[in-house]
Design a protein around this motif. Structure first.
Motif, PDB file in Angstrom:
ATOM      1  N   PHE A  21       0.842  -1.199   0.000  1.00 54.74           N
ATOM      2  CA  PHE A  21       0.000   0.000   0.000  1.00 54.74           C
ATOM      3  C   PHE A  21       0.876   1.248   0.000  1.00 54.74           C
ATOM      4  O   PHE A  21       1.899   1.301   0.682  1.00 54.74           O
ATOM      5  CB  PHE A  21      -0.890  -0.017   1.252  1.00 54.74           C
ATOM      6  CG  PHE A  21      -1.652   1.258   1.480  1.00 54.74           C
ATOM      7  CD1 PHE A  21      -2.654   1.655   0.608  1.00 54.74           C
ATOM      8  CD2 PHE A  21      -1.370   2.072   2.574  1.00 54.74           C
ATOM      9  CE1 PHE A  21      -3.358   2.843   0.818  1.00 54.74           C
ATOM     10  CE2 PHE A  21      -2.071   3.253   2.789  1.00 54.74           C
ATOM     11  CZ  PHE A  21      -3.064   3.638   1.903  1.00 54.74           C
TER      12      PHE A  21
ATOM     13  N   ASP B 230       0.232   5.469   0.527  1.00 56.59           N
ATOM     14  CA  ASP B 230      -0.788   6.484   0.829  1.00 56.59           C
ATOM     15  C   ASP B 230      -0.530   7.735  -0.022  1.00 56.59           C
ATOM     16  O   ASP B 230      -0.018   8.752   0.456  1.00 56.59           O
ATOM     17  CB  ASP B 230      -0.801   6.814   2.325  1.00 56.59           C
ATOM     18  CG  ASP B 230      -2.115   7.496   2.729  1.00 56.59           C
ATOM     19  OD1 ASP B 230      -2.856   7.929   1.828  1.00 56.59           O
ATOM     20  OD2 ASP B 230      -2.378   7.604   3.942  1.00 56.59           O
TER      21      ASP B 230
ATOM     22  N   ARG C  35      -2.221  10.930   1.298  1.00 55.83           N
ATOM     23  CA  ARG C  35      -1.511  11.664   2.355  1.00 55.83           C
ATOM     24  C   ARG C  35      -0.337  12.433   1.772  1.00 55.83           C
ATOM     25  O   ARG C  35      -0.077  13.576   2.140  1.00 55.83           O
ATOM     26  CB  ARG C  35      -1.057  10.655   3.420  1.00 55.83           C
ATOM     27  CG  ARG C  35      -0.322  11.207   4.611  1.00 55.83           C
ATOM     28  CD  ARG C  35      -1.011  12.358   5.319  1.00 55.83           C
ATOM     29  NE  ARG C  35      -2.413  12.146   5.582  1.00 55.83           N
ATOM     30  CZ  ARG C  35      -3.321  13.115   5.738  1.00 55.83           C
ATOM     31  NH1 ARG C  35      -2.972  14.378   5.666  1.00 55.83           N
ATOM     32  NH2 ARG C  35      -4.581  12.826   5.973  1.00 55.83           N
TER      33      ARG C  35
ATOM     34  N   LEU D 165       5.780   5.223   2.553  1.00 58.22           N
ATOM     35  CA  LEU D 165       4.508   5.711   3.121  1.00 58.22           C
ATOM     36  C   LEU D 165       3.373   4.888   2.504  1.00 58.22           C
ATOM     37  O   LEU D 165       2.983   5.175   1.392  1.00 58.22           O
ATOM     38  CB  LEU D 165       4.363   7.191   2.760  1.00 58.22           C
ATOM     39  CG  LEU D 165       3.227   7.975   3.385  1.00 58.22           C
ATOM     40  CD1 LEU D 165       3.600   8.411   4.791  1.00 58.22           C
ATOM     41  CD2 LEU D 165       2.905   9.212   2.558  1.00 58.22           C
ATOM     42  N   ASN D 166       2.737   3.885   3.029  1.00 54.20           N
ATOM     43  CA  ASN D 166       2.987   3.361   4.365  1.00 54.20           C
ATOM     44  C   ASN D 166       3.385   1.892   4.230  1.00 54.20           C
ATOM     45  O   ASN D 166       2.539   1.021   4.310  1.00 54.20           O
ATOM     46  CB  ASN D 166       1.732   3.473   5.200  1.00 54.20           C
ATOM     47  CG  ASN D 166       1.259   4.918   5.357  1.00 54.20           C
ATOM     48  OD1 ASN D 166       1.793   5.827   4.753  1.00 54.20           O
ATOM     49  ND2 ASN D 166       0.241   5.100   6.158  1.00 54.20           N
TER      50      ASN D 166
HETATM   51  C1  LIG Z   1       0.028   6.592   6.527  1.00 53.93           C
HETATM   52  O1  LIG Z   1       1.014   7.146   7.371  1.00 53.93           O
HETATM   53  C2  LIG Z   1       0.835   8.527   7.626  1.00 53.93           C
HETATM   54  C3  LIG Z   1       2.038   9.019   8.395  1.00 53.93           C
HETATM   55  O2  LIG Z   1       2.259   8.249   9.513  1.00 53.93           O
HETATM   56  C4  LIG Z   1      -0.476   8.739   8.357  1.00 53.93           C
HETATM   57  O3  LIG Z   1      -0.694  10.113   8.548  1.00 53.93           O
HETATM   58  C5  LIG Z   1      -1.602   8.169   7.498  1.00 53.93           C
HETATM   59  O4  LIG Z   1      -2.822   8.266   8.161  1.00 53.93           O
HETATM   60  C6  LIG Z   1      -1.345   6.716   7.136  1.00 53.93           C
HETATM   61  N1  LIG Z   1      -2.345   6.277   6.173  1.00 53.93           N
HETATM   62  C7  LIG Z   1      -3.231   5.317   6.407  1.00 53.93           C
HETATM   63  C8  LIG Z   1      -4.234   5.085   5.347  1.00 53.93           C
HETATM   64  O5  LIG Z   1      -3.247   4.663   7.419  1.00 53.93           O
END
Ligand SMILES: *[C@@H]1O[C@H](CO)[C@@H](O)[C@H](O)[C@H]1NC(C)=O
Length: 245
Positions: free
Chosen positions: A177, A179, A182, A227-228
């Motif tokens: 995955f 992100d 983000r 990420l992530n």
């Molecule tokens: C991915 O990591 C970022 C930074 O830690 C965090 O802000 C974000 O919510 C995460 N995304 C998901 C979908 O969990």
């Protein structure tokens, strides 16, 4: 210097037990396939997606199979995942990014043919099929809309971002995955309101070419920063990796 006979002898020596020839040439690099909607597809006129631009930031060939207006569901039903599944070879990489056209409810009489089942339903799981035949799947969260629409920062994350993360876990076959949402959201924060609004010439979803390039750069940076999670695309990033968020 190696003679032809030496090479031939070496070739015979490493021929497998069943007599299958062993490749002496280096394997072709993997191909990066992209499956997504208009925010990834090549556009025309005022807006375009990020898919073509990612080729500037990776060392491997890119095949952009994104099509405007599609959801994970309609992309599946039109046989487009099946087409990619036919094309991929072992170790190729497939990025799957949907969400902009996936909202709504499929249950009502006015089902538009695009709304996904809630959660990580069959459509997303089906995409994992590409993983079964040896390609490596990266599920990417959708790009954000203009988060400075109206001038002030809009919080809130579409449900498909969480679904994408969950789908990567559920699909199995080592799907990973990234992100992207983000990454791009953080880039918009850095660009602030005026810088972000300048990327959206027509509506709050589609960017101009500069926006598409920046969204591709954010993708490359997200891959580099894990990420992530670590994805198989990381070894194929060009240096220097962009730094936009
Ligand atoms: C991915 O990591 C970022 C930074 O830690 C965090 O802000 C974000 O919510 C995460 N995304 C998901 C979908 O969990």
């Amino acid at each position: 210097m190696l003679s032809w006979s030496t090479i031939l002898a070496a070739g015979l020596a490493v021929t497998g037990a069943q007599g299958s020839p062993v490749e002496l040439v280096e394997r072709a690099p993997p191909i990066l396939y992209l499956a997504g909607d208009s925010t990834m597809a090549r556009g025309s006129g005022a807006y375009t997606g990020w898919g073509d631009y990612i080729a500037k930031y990776v060392t491997i060939p890119v095949v952009n199979k994104a099509i405007g207006g599609r959801s994970a569901r309609s992309y599946t039903n039109e046989g487009r995942f099946a087409e990619i599944a036919r094309l991929v070879k072992r170790d190729d990489i497939v990025v799957i990014e949907f969400g902009h056209n996936d909202g709504g409810s499929p249950n009502g009489a006015n089902d538009n043919g695009r709304s996904d089942c809630p959660g990580t339903g069959n459509e997303v799981c089906r995409s994992g099929k590409t993983g079964e035949i040896g390609a490596r799947v990266i599920i990417s969260s959708q790009t954000p809309n203009n988060l400075y629409e109206g001038g002030s920062w809009l919080t809130g994350v579409p449900r498909f971002v969480g679904y994408a993360a969950l789908a990567a876990r559920n699909v199995g076959n080592g799907a990973t995955f990234v992100d992207h949402f983000r990454a791009v959201a953080n880039m918009f924060l850095r660009l602030r309101s005026s810088g972000t609004n300048a990327l959206f010439p027509v509506d709050h979803t589609h960017t101009n070419a500069r926006g598409a390039d920046l969204v591709a750069q954010a993708f490359a940076q997200a891959i580099n920063r894990n990420l992530n999670g670590t994805t198989p695309l990381r070894p194929y990033l060009k240096n220097p990796v962009p730094n936009v968020f």
